[in-house]
Design a protein around this motif. Structure first.
Motif, PDB file in Angstrom:
ATOM      1  N   LYS A   2      19.522  30.271 103.169  1.00 36.47           N
ATOM      2  CA  LYS A   2      19.047  30.533 104.533  1.00 36.47           C
ATOM      3  C   LYS A   2      20.115  31.263 105.332  1.00 36.47           C
ATOM      4  O   LYS A   2      21.294  31.021 105.153  1.00 36.47           O
ATOM      5  CB  LYS A   2      18.696  29.220 105.236  1.00 36.47           C
ATOM      6  N   ASN A   6      19.558  29.878 111.489  1.00 33.64           N
ATOM      7  CA  ASN A   6      18.094  29.928 111.523  1.00 33.64           C
ATOM      8  C   ASN A   6      17.510  28.852 112.426  1.00 33.64           C
ATOM      9  O   ASN A   6      16.587  29.123 113.190  1.00 33.64           O
ATOM     10  CB  ASN A   6      17.508  29.791 110.115  1.00 33.64           C
ATOM     11  N   ASP A   7      18.004  27.625 112.318  1.00 32.07           N
ATOM     12  CA  ASP A   7      17.473  26.546 113.147  1.00 32.07           C
ATOM     13  C   ASP A   7      17.740  26.809 114.627  1.00 32.07           C
ATOM     14  O   ASP A   7      16.880  26.548 115.475  1.00 32.07           O
ATOM     15  CB  ASP A   7      18.065  25.190 112.739  1.00 32.07           C
ATOM     16  N   ARG A   9      18.227  29.829 116.032  1.00 36.23           N
ATOM     17  CA  ARG A   9      17.389  30.965 116.427  1.00 36.23           C
ATOM     18  C   ARG A   9      15.927  30.551 116.599  1.00 36.23           C
ATOM     19  O   ARG A   9      15.231  31.076 117.460  1.00 36.23           O
ATOM     20  CB  ARG A   9      17.501  32.079 115.398  1.00 36.23           C
ATOM     21  N   ALA A  10      15.483  29.608 115.771  1.00 35.13           N
ATOM     22  CA  ALA A  10      14.089  29.156 115.831  1.00 35.13           C
ATOM     23  C   ALA A  10      13.855  28.142 116.956  1.00 35.13           C
ATOM     24  O   ALA A  10      12.716  27.782 117.241  1.00 35.13           O
ATOM     25  CB  ALA A  10      13.677  28.547 114.493  1.00 35.13           C
ATOM     26  N   GLY A  11      14.924  27.673 117.568  1.00 35.91           N
ATOM     27  CA  GLY A  11      14.783  26.695 118.649  1.00 35.91           C
ATOM     28  C   GLY A  11      14.457  25.295 118.159  1.00 35.91           C
ATOM     29  O   GLY A  11      13.835  24.519 118.876  1.00 35.91           O
ATOM     30  N   LYS A  12      14.914  24.963 116.945  1.00 37.45           N
ATOM     31  CA  LYS A  12      14.664  23.623 116.398  1.00 37.45           C
ATOM     32  C   LYS A  12      15.603  22.606 117.041  1.00 37.45           C
ATOM     33  O   LYS A  12      16.804  22.811 117.102  1.00 37.45           O
ATOM     34  CB  LYS A  12      14.850  23.612 114.885  1.00 37.45           C
ATOM     35  N   ARG A  13      15.018  21.531 117.478  1.00 43.64           N
ATOM     36  CA  ARG A  13      15.805  20.439 118.085  1.00 43.64           C
ATOM     37  C   ARG A  13      16.249  19.511 116.959  1.00 43.64           C
ATOM     38  O   ARG A  13      15.458  18.798 116.392  1.00 43.64           O
ATOM     39  CB  ARG A  13      14.969  19.711 119.118  1.00 43.64           C
ATOM     40  N   THR A  14      17.523  19.531 116.662  1.00 49.17           N
ATOM     41  CA  THR A  14      18.086  18.768 115.553  1.00 49.17           C
ATOM     42  C   THR A  14      18.964  17.638 116.084  1.00 49.17           C
ATOM     43  O   THR A  14      19.291  17.592 117.273  1.00 49.17           O
ATOM     44  CB  THR A  14      18.940  19.686 114.659  1.00 49.17           C
ATOM     45  N   PHE A  36      19.809  29.749 121.194  1.00 53.46           N
ATOM     46  CA  PHE A  36      18.733  28.775 120.979  1.00 53.46           C
ATOM     47  C   PHE A  36      17.366  29.355 121.360  1.00 53.46           C
ATOM     48  O   PHE A  36      17.125  29.721 122.505  1.00 53.46           O
ATOM     49  CB  PHE A  36      19.005  27.501 121.773  1.00 53.46           C
ATOM     50  N   GLY A  37      16.508  29.458 120.349  1.00 51.68           N
ATOM     51  CA  GLY A  37      15.163  29.971 120.553  1.00 51.68           C
ATOM     52  C   GLY A  37      15.080  31.485 120.645  1.00 51.68           C
ATOM     53  O   GLY A  37      14.043  32.025 121.009  1.00 51.68           O
TER      54      GLY A  37
END
Length: 100
Positions: A2, A6-7, A9-14, A36-37
């Motif tokens: 990956k 990626n997370d 850029r995708a706006g994933k809340r981790t 973020f996002g």
């Protein structure tokens, strides 16, 4: 395989982001907000954001929590009333999740 960030850029809340929120400085929060996002965020901006996540201590806190949870899982697996081979598999799975 990956792409880094990626997370973000995708706006994933981790878990990492949740741990970072109260720890980020104003400057580091701005670096994270630039990425973020935002799928089009540059690699340089992603690097600045990931550095901010490490610098604030969030990455270390999440890794420490993961180590504790994996150790607890291994202890629990050792006491399960299952075959020794199954215990080895469960203990190995917990160990495989640990950060390197």
């Amino acid at each position: 395989g990956k792409r880094e960030g990626n997370d973000l850029r995708a706006g994933k809340r981790t878990a990492l982001l949740a741990a970072a929120q109260p720890l980020l400085s104003t400057e580091d929060r701005a670096a994270l907000d630039r990425v973020f996002g935002h799928a089009e965020a540059s690699d340089e901006d992603v690097q600045a954001a990931t550095s901010a996540l490490s610098r604030c201590g969030a990455r270390a806190a999440v890794e420490e929590r993961l180590r504790g949870l994996c150790a607890e899982a291994a202890r629990l697996a050792a006491d399960l009333p299952v075959a020794a081979g199954a215990r080895r598999i469960l203990t190995g799975a917990a160990s495989a999740l640990l950060p390197s």
